[in-house]
Enzyme design. Structure first.
Site, PDB file in Angstrom:
ATOM      1  N   GLY A 179       0.947  -1.238  -0.272  1.00  0.00           N
ATOM      2  CA  GLY A 179      -0.421   0.194  -0.215  1.00  0.00           C
ATOM      3  C   GLY A 179       1.504   1.256  -0.314  1.00  0.00           C
ATOM      4  O   GLY A 179       2.349   1.211   0.964  1.00  0.00           O
ATOM      5  N   SER A 180       0.593   2.090  -0.245  1.00  0.00           N
ATOM      6  CA  SER A 180       1.655   3.180  -1.111  1.00  0.00           C
ATOM      7  C   SER A 180       1.177   4.313  -2.144  1.00  0.00           C
ATOM      8  O   SER A 180      -0.432   3.808  -2.229  1.00  0.00           O
ATOM      9  CB  SER A 180       2.480   3.210  -1.387  1.00  0.00           C
TER      10      SER A 180
END
Length: 213
Positions: A179-180
């Site tokens: 996630g980013s």
């Protein structure tokens, strides 16, 4: 050289640990083993690297990541472009493909890793203070800056490139684990932006801009 369909090297220790825990869990209880095995499959899914057909148009700029466009804004970029630019921010959930790709062909001219915090990637100020990796690419038409940014869950940036590397459009740049956010900065006067806030994009496929002229 063909790219791997799963980034085993980057996910190796996660997969080894979960593989061992799956066996141990199954010895203790079938359902426990099944639960850990499902987690193992999710990690394989997370590190996937699906084949992408890269647009051949030399003036097309492609998305460096899968995800949803959080913002499209005119800014003054001070690290690499050093002037007026358009910033496109792309949020990647844990269910998106997490490899980053070169938006244009060219030579890696600038790489800079900056330490920082680990705020949720969708927070507007996270892009300013979170840990990140800058990758500047130059070709005869323009300079482009790609920024890999960590998030609350994503705390590990992997970069595959260094200054001097020659990249093909769509070539792997690296990945951000779990996630980013990925940002791309394009020179304002040189590029026509073709995406808008809220739009879903796909790394190596979606044309997010075109070189003018």
């Amino acid at each position: 050289m063909k790219e791997p369909l799963v980034m085993y090297r980057e996910g190796f220790w996660y997969l080894v640990a979960l593989g061992v825990l799956t066996v141990l869990g199954a010895l203790i209880n079938f359902w426990l083993g099944l639960l850990v095995f499902l987690l193992f499959l999710f990690v394989v899914f997370f590190f996937r690297n699906p084949r992408r057909t890269i647009p051949e148009d030399e003036k097309a700029i492609i998305s460096p990541a899968d995800g949803v466009v959080l913002d499209v804004a005119e800014v003054n970029e001070s690290y690499y472009l050093k002037g007026p630019a358009v910033k496109i921010s792309i949020f990647l959930s844990i269910f998106d493909v997490h490899v980053n790709r070169a938006p244009v062909e060219g030579q890696v001219e600038y790489v800079y890793y900056r330490e920082g915090k680990f705020l949720p990637a969708f927070k507007s100020h996270a892009s300013e203070i979170n840990e990140r990796n800058y990758i500047g690419i130059k070709n005869p038409y323009l300079q482009v800056l790609v920024v890999q940014i960590t998030g609350f869950i994503a705390r590990r940036i992997v970069s595959f490139v260094k200054p001097g590397d020659i990249l093909k459009k769509g070539q792997l740049l690296g990945m951000i684990k779990f996630g980013s956010c990925t940002e791309i900065y394009l020179p304002k006067e040189t590029v026509e932006v073709l995406v808008q806030k809220g739009q879903r994009v796909y790394g190596g496929i979606t044309v997010i801009g075109r070189i003018k002229g």
